[in-house]
Structures are given as C-alpha cells and as structure tokens.
Design a protein around this motif. Structure first.
Motif, PDB file in Angstrom:
ATOM      1  N   PRO A 237       0.818  -1.220   0.000  1.00 11.44           N
ATOM      2  CA  PRO A 237       0.000   0.000   0.000  1.00 11.44           C
ATOM      3  C   PRO A 237       0.844   1.259   0.000  1.00 11.44           C
ATOM      4  O   PRO A 237       0.541   2.224  -0.713  1.00 11.44           O
ATOM      5  N   CYS A 238       1.906   1.221   0.764  1.00 14.58           N
ATOM      6  CA  CYS A 238       2.789   2.386   0.848  1.00 14.58           C
ATOM      7  C   CYS A 238       3.404   2.689  -0.513  1.00 14.58           C
ATOM      8  O   CYS A 238       3.384   3.835  -0.983  1.00 14.58           O
ATOM      9  N   ILE A 239       3.891   1.648  -1.175  1.00 18.83           N
ATOM     10  CA  ILE A 239       4.551   1.870  -2.462  1.00 18.83           C
ATOM     11  C   ILE A 239       3.552   2.339  -3.510  1.00 18.83           C
ATOM     12  O   ILE A 239       3.827   3.257  -4.284  1.00 18.83           O
TER      13      ILE A 239
ATOM     14  N   LEU B  89       0.798   4.043  -3.136  1.00 18.16           N
ATOM     15  CA  LEU B  89       0.459   5.446  -2.918  1.00 18.16           C
ATOM     16  C   LEU B  89       1.633   6.352  -3.266  1.00 18.16           C
ATOM     17  O   LEU B  89       1.453   7.418  -3.865  1.00 18.16           O
ATOM     18  N   LEU B  90       2.842   5.920  -2.916  1.00 15.46           N
ATOM     19  CA  LEU B  90       4.011   6.749  -3.210  1.00 15.46           C
ATOM     20  C   LEU B  90       4.211   6.897  -4.712  1.00 15.46           C
ATOM     21  O   LEU B  90       4.548   7.970  -5.200  1.00 15.46           O
TER      22      LEU B  90
ATOM     23  N   VAL C 234       1.958   6.881  -7.039  1.00 12.97           N
ATOM     24  CA  VAL C 234       0.974   7.787  -7.641  1.00 12.97           C
ATOM     25  C   VAL C 234       1.177   9.221  -7.175  1.00 12.97           C
ATOM     26  O   VAL C 234       1.119  10.152  -7.974  1.00 12.97           O
ATOM     27  N   PHE C 235       1.418   9.400  -5.865  1.00 15.93           N
ATOM     28  CA  PHE C 235       1.378  10.761  -5.319  1.00 15.93           C
ATOM     29  C   PHE C 235       2.742  11.359  -4.988  1.00 15.93           C
ATOM     30  O   PHE C 235       2.819  12.471  -4.504  1.00 15.93           O
ATOM     31  N   THR C 236       3.815  10.611  -5.218  1.00  8.87           N
ATOM     32  CA  THR C 236       5.135  11.189  -4.968  1.00  8.87           C
ATOM     33  C   THR C 236       6.079  11.016  -6.157  1.00  8.87           C
ATOM     34  O   THR C 236       6.676  11.979  -6.624  1.00  8.87           O
ATOM     35  N   VAL C 237       6.196   9.777  -6.643  1.00 12.75           N
ATOM     36  CA  VAL C 237       7.164   9.535  -7.709  1.00 12.75           C
ATOM     37  C   VAL C 237       6.687  10.148  -9.022  1.00 12.75           C
ATOM     38  O   VAL C 237       7.429  10.895  -9.679  1.00 12.75           O
ATOM     39  N   TRP C 238       5.458   9.868  -9.368  1.00 13.26           N
ATOM     40  CA  TRP C 238       4.917  10.428 -10.604  1.00 13.26           C
ATOM     41  C   TRP C 238       4.946  11.967 -10.589  1.00 13.26           C
ATOM     42  O   TRP C 238       5.380  12.573 -11.562  1.00 13.26           O
ATOM     43  N   PRO C 239       4.537  12.605  -9.491  1.00 15.14           N
ATOM     44  CA  PRO C 239       4.644  14.071  -9.468  1.00 15.14           C
ATOM     45  C   PRO C 239       6.056  14.592  -9.707  1.00 15.14           C
ATOM     46  O   PRO C 239       6.226  15.596 -10.397  1.00 15.14           O
TER      47      PRO C 239
END
Lengths: 330, 357
Positions: free
Chosen positions: B59-61, B63-64, B66-71
């Motif tokens: 779950p952590c990966i 979300l990361l 979508v909302f951290t790496v992609w940004p």
C-alpha cells in the motif's frame, strides 16, 4: 612521654586541617562549601564576597523571571485578546481606547458565529477526514515500518534510502501534479481527495521504524520458534511497545488535518466538503450594516482553537515528544 | 440535518470503494492467509518469505508511486513544456520543449515581488526567532520553580491553527474607521497594539488597513511569524541545554568565568548542533511561508486594495495551479526547490565548520 604525645596529636591535628582544606577547595564552588571556607580564610572578606554574590544571584534570578514573565505575557496576550473580544459587543469592541476586560459578556456571539459560519458541518467534515486518514495512515505506517525494521528482502535499503530522499522535496512540487491526477480520477470535491494523497508520510515510517528497531530481535525469533505469526507478533508485541510513538503520530496527524489549508482550498472548496480552516477564512463575519463584526469572528476563532487546546492539555507529553523528535512545523 | 447530509455523502460517494482501501484490505488478506494457515509447502514453493516484505509495503509503495514519484517526474517534464496549460492539454494541445517557462517566471514582476517578500521574511524572522528562542531557553534552563509551567506556556503557540490566530493578530493591529490615508480619514478605534505603543508616546501606526505601508505590513508579519516559530525552537534548544554535561559549567564556576563568557564560550558551542538544526528548518519553513500571510491578510495576500503585494513563492505557485498554468507553476516550484536546496547546503557547510562535533 606526655610531651611526645602532645606533639604527635598536634601533628595529626595539623594534617587533619590540611586535609579538610584540600577537601574544601575541591568542592569550593558548591554553596555549602562557602560556609566552611569562611573558617579558613579571612572571615570578614569572605562574608563580604558571599553577600555580594548572593545579591548578584538574586538580581539575576529576578531579571530572569522578569524577562520570562514578560515573554510569557507576549505569548499569551493574543489568546487573551481572542477570548475577551469574542464576548464583547461590537460597540464595545470599537471603543477607543479598547477595554481590557469586557463590560458586559455577550455569549450570544458564539451562537451567532456557529450559525453564520456553518461551523457544525465544518467540524463534522474535519473530524471525519482526520479520523479516517489517521486510521488508514496508521495501518500503512505500521506495516511499512515493520517491513523495514524486521523483514529481509532484496532492495530494502535502496528503497528506504529513496523514501528518505523524497523528504527533501518541498510539498508544493507534488501538489501541481497531484492536482491534475485527482482531477483525472474525478475526485474533485469529495472526501477521497482530502484523504488519499496524504496517507503515506515517510517521516512517520522512519520514526516508527527506528522505534521498532529498538525492540530486540530475539523477541521476534522467540515468537517465531513458538509458531507465532508475523501479524500476531506485530499486534501483541510491537504495537504495545511502540505505543507512545503511535500516539504521537496520531495526535500530530489529527492536528495536521485540523490545520490544513491549501490543499482543501484547491480541490474541495464546495460547501459540502469544506474543512474548518478554509471555512473560517472564507467567511466574512459582518453585522446588519455590512460592517465587519470582529467579536463574532473571534468567537469562531476561539471555537476552532478550543479542540487543539483540549488535546494539548491532556496529551502535552506526547505532542512535545513527537515534535521534538520529528521537527515538523505545522 | 448536517449529520444526515454527511452520512449520505459518505455512502453515496462510496469512498470505501476506492482503491486505497482495497489495497490495504488485500494486503491484510494476503498476510492473514499466509499467517493464519501457514501452508509451509505452498510458501516454500512460492518463496513467500523472500517477497513478504514487498507485500507489507504494497500500500505504501502504491500510494508513493501515484502521489510522490509520478509528481516528481511529471513536474520536471511539464516545466520544460512551454506554456503548458492542463486544460489545454486535456483538449489535446501539444507543447514545445524549451526553457520558456523558467524565463517567463524569472522575468515576471509578480514572481520577483514574491521572491523579495519571501527572502525579506526569511532574513528577518529566522535570526530574530532563533536569538529570542535561545535567550528564552537559556533563561528557562537557569530557573527552578515555575520552569515547567513557563515551558508549557511557551509551547502554546505551536498547537494553534496558524490561520485562526493570524486573524487574532489582524484584529489586534487593525484600526477601525474609514478612509484611511486620505484627508478625511476617520479613526473610531486605533486598536489595542496602537494603544499600547501609545503609552510610550508613539503615534498610531496604520499597520494592516487600507493604504498601510509595506514596512508596517512586513513588521506585523515578522512579529506573527516569530511568535509562531518560537515554541518549536525553544523546545529543541531547551532539550539540547538539558542534555549538556554539567561538568563544563562546574569547571567554569571554579575558574569564576563571567556569565557572558560562559554563554558565548560554553553554551553556544555545545548547543551548536541544535542551533544549526533550528536555523536550517527555520530557513526551509521560511521559504515556504504562506498560511501566516493568509491568516493576517486573507488569500488576497495584501492589505485591502493592495492585493498581491505580500505574496510569497508558495503563494505564486498556488495561484498558478489554480489558474491551470501548470507549466509556470512547475518551473516556479523547481526554482523554489533549488533555492531551498542551495540555502540548506550553505547552512550545512557553515554549520559543519562552526559546530563543535
């Protein structure tokens, strides 16, 4: 014989005196020693010095308390001003010079501001978003921290290093793309958009991982030998032991939900999903003549601040501990 | 009624159906099935132990990603697409690759105003709040009775909503009246702060009302930001002071070193790691200053009739996002990141040379 005895006893006295002097010098700085030293040194001089020192010490203490007291007043004054303004009438508020204590208490201001700002909906929305996001986020954080602290798998260290590196980047950089992403998902003006993007907090994972690592590995191995499953071990051993950290995380996360402003304003600014901070800033409190009604506004501010103070009063220890370790601002 | 509406929204919108909950649920199920039945044979065959960690992290990966790496990737990409506009992009428009966004941001007068405001606030608030916090922490450490109570009082501003208390500061500095700055100005009430400084014979100052001066506005912001930044700094510095080895002070006492020298030669050097930490986080926070200004001056970012004069870098980025000018916003965000990065590196370099560890 007697003479000899006398000389000997004198000698022992002298040596004893020397010893005491040496001892006194070693502990000279402490206050109790001051009294003893007086006997050896010139009594009058010593009294003068110690009296002078005492006066200086008292003056310094008075200065310290005066400075701290003044700063405490500066810190507390806005809260005081908020509270007394919130129960003044508009006429009294506009008086010059302002009264430092309300002449008449008008508690109706609170009712008025509660209705004007629709605070009920705002409170419910904020609590809902805060509770749901905290719960889900705790589950994710615990699972991730456990994996990083206890499980062995390929690429663990690389992944953890990468996570820490993302902490360097200011959140505004993510916001731009996240705004587009949630738009594409069709999440605008829903609760989802307020909850999902902030579920993972690398810092909390880091904090909890450090805490988990302090729990000796032997416990885990012993549990394994007994046939305890990972999740049971996590639930029965790790979580109780790391409870203070978990409580700190919970409080900080809830406070974050209470204080968040920018993201909700961008993506969920409709009446139904508005959060408390945003709602407070968006509403202009005016009286019948369309003039700003500061007392009613202050009543709303006081109501928004009250839950934070309650949490602080009851859980001060966890907040201060969490903040001092995490170093997150606001 | 509010509750009904609320329940309705929760179930109609179906937050529970969204993927994030599914992810967590599935992770739990996988782990649970594995743990509860422990089918050793199957596990060995699938080598479950080797990728169990990834299951816990799923779950952590997700979300990361979508909302951290992609940004991160997308922001860099978009910043090099000239004049990128998310609405136009949905419409199928394509954009040239170039550094036009950066050029436009750097040459925009609005951005320069924001940069100037942010820098000014940083340069003013970080030293003032650090020195004040250091003084308070040292004094707190030197007293015994009331230490706890005062410590609690000084921590209070931390647990506040910066927008809400900003509104209180606004009320304290505000004058009530009309036509400020013109000939027929009428002041009904000068406000509490003006009355307090009036006791020392200072004329009422127009701090935050219409036609107030830039300097007065910045002064109010500085006071508010320092007030807001103190608790965190005091907490860290006091924690540092309390962990300092008492022997150094006893040695100084034997040599009867004057208090000032004890402060500059023992306290500050021993505290230098904490001071460096407080200064670095102060600068990072200072460059991201936004909500304090919204609290006092509203989202218009300026005194009435002077919208935008007090805007900051973060405010500039948010304005660009709200206007769907995502190319500009990305470029500005990258510039902000670069500035924060450089300032942090300089701070680290200086503190490495100066700190005593």
């Amino acid at each position: 014989m007697d003479e000899l005895k006398e000389v000997l006893s004198e000698e022992t006295e002298v040596s004893a005196e020397i010893e005491t002097i040496e001892n006194e010098e070693a502990v000279a700085p402490s206050e109790e020693a001051d009294v003893l030293v007086q006997g050896v040194m010139h009594e009058r001089d010593m009294k003068k010095v110690s009296a002078k020192q005492r006066v200086v010490k008292i003056l310094v203490q008075v200065g310290l308390y005066a400075f701290l007291g003044f700063m405490a007043l500066v810190v507390l004054f806005p809260f005081y001003w908020m509270l007394i303004s919130s129960v003044k009438s508009v006429d009294e508020y506009n008086m010059n010079p302002p009264t430092l204590f309300p002449q008449k208490f008008i508690f109706h201001n609170y009712v008025e501001s509660f209705n004007a700002a629709n605070l009920g909906t705002l409170f419910v929305n904020t609590v809902y978003v805060g509770v749901v996001s905290t719960l889900i986020s705790l589950v994710i954080t615990v699972l991730s921290a456990f994996a990083f602290a206890r499980l062995e798998f390929k690429g663990k260290n690389v992944l953890f290093g990468f996570l820490l590196a993302t902490m360097m980047i200011p959140g505004e950089l993510f916001t731009i793309t996240n705004y587009q992403t949630v738009n594409n998902f069709g999440w605008m003006n829903t609760y989802t958009v307020l909850i999902v993007p902030f579920l993972v907090s690398v810092f909390y994972i880091y904090l909890l991982k450090q805490n988990f690592m302090q729990i000796p590995n032997e416990l885990y191995l012993a549990a394994k030998v007994d046939g305890t499953t990972d999740l049971k071990y996590l639930w029965k051993v790790m979580i109780p032991l790391a409870l203070p950290t978990l409580i700190s995380i919970t409080i900080l996360k809830m406070m974050g939900a209470w204080n968040t402003y920018v993201w909700p304003k961008l993506v969920a600014n409709d009446e139904a999903h508005r959060l408390i901070t945003n709602g407070l800033r968006a509403i202009s409190f005016v009286d019948e003549a369309d003039k700003p009604n500061i007392p009613v506004q202050m009543a709303a501010v006081a109501m928004v601040s009250a839950p934070l103070f309650m949490v602080f009063i009851f859980l001060r220890k966890y907040i201060m501990k969490g903040v001092s370790r995490s170093g997150i601002k606001g | 009624m509010a509750v009904l509406n609320f329940l309705n929204r929760v179930f109609v919108e179906g937050f529970w159906k969204t993927f994030c909950v599914k992810w967590i649920w599935q992770t739990f199920c996988v782990a649970w099935v594995h743990d509860a039945f422990y089918i050793q044979f199957l596990c060995k065959k699938l080598k479950y132990d080797k990728w169990k960690g990834w299951v816990y992290l799923a779950p952590c990966i997700a979300l990361l990603l979508v909302f951290t790496v992609w940004p991160i990737i997308n922001t860099v990409r978009v910043s090099f697409l000239e004049g990128y506009d998310s609405l136009a992009a949905i419409g199928g428009e394509t954009f040239d690759i170039g550094i036009g966004n950066f050029e436009r941001v750097v040459n925009a007068p609005k951005f320069l105003t924001c940069l100037k405001n942010t820098m000014l606030l940083c340069v003013l608030t970080v030293p003032i709040s650090t020195i004040l916090a250091l003084l308070i922490a040292v004094c707190l450490n030197a007293i015994k009775p009331l230490q706890r109570a005062l410590q609690t009082i000084f921590f209070l501003p931390y647990v506040t909503n910066s927008i809400a208390i900003g509104m209180v500061f606004m009320a304290m500095f505000q004058m009530v009246g009309s036509n400020f700055g013109s000939d027929n100005q009428y002041i009904a009430s000068a406000g509490i702060i003006n009355n307090i400084i009036g006791l020392f014979g200072v004329e009422p100052i127009n701090w935050v009302n219409a036609n107030s001066s830039y300097g007065a506005n910045i002064a109010v912001l500085t006071i508010y930001i320092v007030w807001n930044a103190l608790p965190f700094k005091i907490l860290i510095l006091l924690g540092g002071l309390q962990s300092v080895n008492k022997q150094y002070y006893e040695a100084a006492k034997i040599d009867s070193t004057p208090r000032w020298r004890v402060f500059t030669r023992i306290t500050v050097p021993l505290l230098s790691p904490m001071l460096a930490y407080v200064v670095i986080t102060g600068f990072i926070g200072g460059f991201k200053e936004y909500s304090s200004i919204v609290g006092i001056f509203d989202a218009k970012m300026g005194a009435p009739g002077q919208a935008g004069t007090l805007n900051t870098m973060v405010g500039y980025i948010y304005d660009a996002i709200a206007n769907t000018k995502h190319g500009i916003a990305s470029a500005a965000a990258l510039i902000l990141f670069a500035i924060i990065f450089v300032v942090t590196m300089i701070n680290l370099y200086v503190s490495k040379k100066k700190t005593h560890y």
